[in-house]
Design a protein around this motif. Structure first.
Motif, short mmCIF file in Angstrom:
data_model
loop_
_atom_site.label_atom_id
_atom_site.label_comp_id
_atom_site.label_asym_id
_atom_site.label_seq_id
_atom_site.Cartn_x
_atom_site.Cartn_y
_atom_site.Cartn_z
N GLU A 100 -2.73 12.50 -8.93
CA GLU A 100 -1.43 12.55 -9.19
C GLU A 100 -0.27 13.06 -7.73
N ASP A 101 -1.98 12.66 -6.86
CA ASP A 101 -1.16 13.00 -5.91
C ASP A 101 -0.39 11.35 -5.12
N GLU A 102 0.24 11.36 -5.68
CA GLU A 102 0.99 10.06 -4.28
C GLU A 102 1.77 10.34 -3.44
N ALA A 103 0.52 10.13 -1.88
CA ALA A 103 0.29 10.62 -0.66
C ALA A 103 0.47 9.49 -0.01
N PHE A 104 0.42 8.18 -0.12
CA PHE A 104 -0.08 7.19 1.10
C PHE A 104 0.51 6.32 0.74
N ALA A 105 1.58 6.23 0.37
CA ALA A 105 2.47 4.98 0.58
C ALA A 105 2.95 5.28 2.20
N ILE A 106 4.11 5.95 2.43
CA ILE A 106 4.47 5.90 3.75
C ILE A 106 3.68 5.42 5.18
N PRO A 107 2.21 6.26 5.19
CA PRO A 107 1.47 6.46 6.05
C PRO A 107 1.39 4.41 5.89
#
Length: 232
Positions: A100-107
């Motif tokens: 539940e770590d959705e942290a890759f959209a911006i990169p």
């Protein structure tokens, strides 16, 4: 190269549900074992496949499409490097997202924008090679490093463990295949026909990779979901 990449990440994509279940019971040891196994397999497949393609890509293209369609070794090598690095970060990103770590959209968005900018600049100077380099540079400046830093932090895994037990063995398999391919090239591979070269390189690299995978799966230990390893 894309076909090899799809095979390399297949198990990692399919194992996200298991990472999620292990995360729910805080079984970090099980997550580490699964992720490192996926990395070993993915890197071994991708690097070995890239090595084979670097030696037989022209033959494959000519057998498939006829003479005159091979784009050249620099373009091929650039795409091989790009997708080897992408295999590494996609496997880790898949595991991290399963927690539940959705942290890759911006990169990912930044990478896409950089790809367009670099492509617009480089195609003018070096043609088709610029397309391949644009993709590689965009990934190097974003996903290739950010996913590793964020993913390893999220999974609470050290760099030494990740490189030593995950990336290292996969690269070693690729190195063995590289040495064998150079040895075949020095002992008469060039005198064979295109079909013979494709068959020989595929057989040798496939055998080395197959032995590695057979040993890996034979020695695997499956951690049951009922066994917990609380995070410290």
């Amino acid at each position: 190269v894309q076909s090899v990449y799809a095979v390399a990440i297949a198990l990692a994509l399919a194992s996200g549900v298991y990472v999620s279940q292990y995360w729910q019971i805080r079984s970090l040891a099980a997550i580490h074992d699964l992720v490192l196994k996926n990395v070993r397999i993915g890197i071994a497949v991708m690097v070995s496949g890239s090595v084979a393609l670097c030696f037989i890509a022209k033959d494959v293209m000519e057998l498939w499409l006829g003479p005159g369609h091979y784009v050249g070794f620099p373009v091929l090598l650039t795409f091989c490097i790009t997708l080897c690095l992408e295999t590494n970060h996609v496997i880790l990103a898949t595991a991290s997202r399963a927690t539940e770590d959705e942290a890759f959209a911006i990169p990912a968005i930044v990478s896409g924008l950089l790809n367009l900018v670099f492509c617009w600049m480089l195609v003018r100077w070096i043609g088709l090679l610029g397309v391949a380099l644009a993709c590689c540079l965009a990934q190097l400046l974003t996903n290739n490093w950010y996913v590793l830093v964020r993913g390893l932090s999220r999974l609470q895994m050290g760099w030494r463990e990740y490189c030593g037990r995950g990336v290292g063995p996969g690269l070693a398999v690729g190195a063995v295949n590289l040495i064998l391919c150079f040895a075949m090239g020095a002992t008469g591979l060039h005198v064979m026909g295109a079909m013979g070269r494709v068959a020989m390189v595929s057989l040798v690299t496939g055998s080395v990779l197959g032995l590695f995978l057979a040993f890996l799966f034979k020695s695997q230990v499956i951690v049951p979901l009922t066994e917990t390893h609380p995070a410290e």
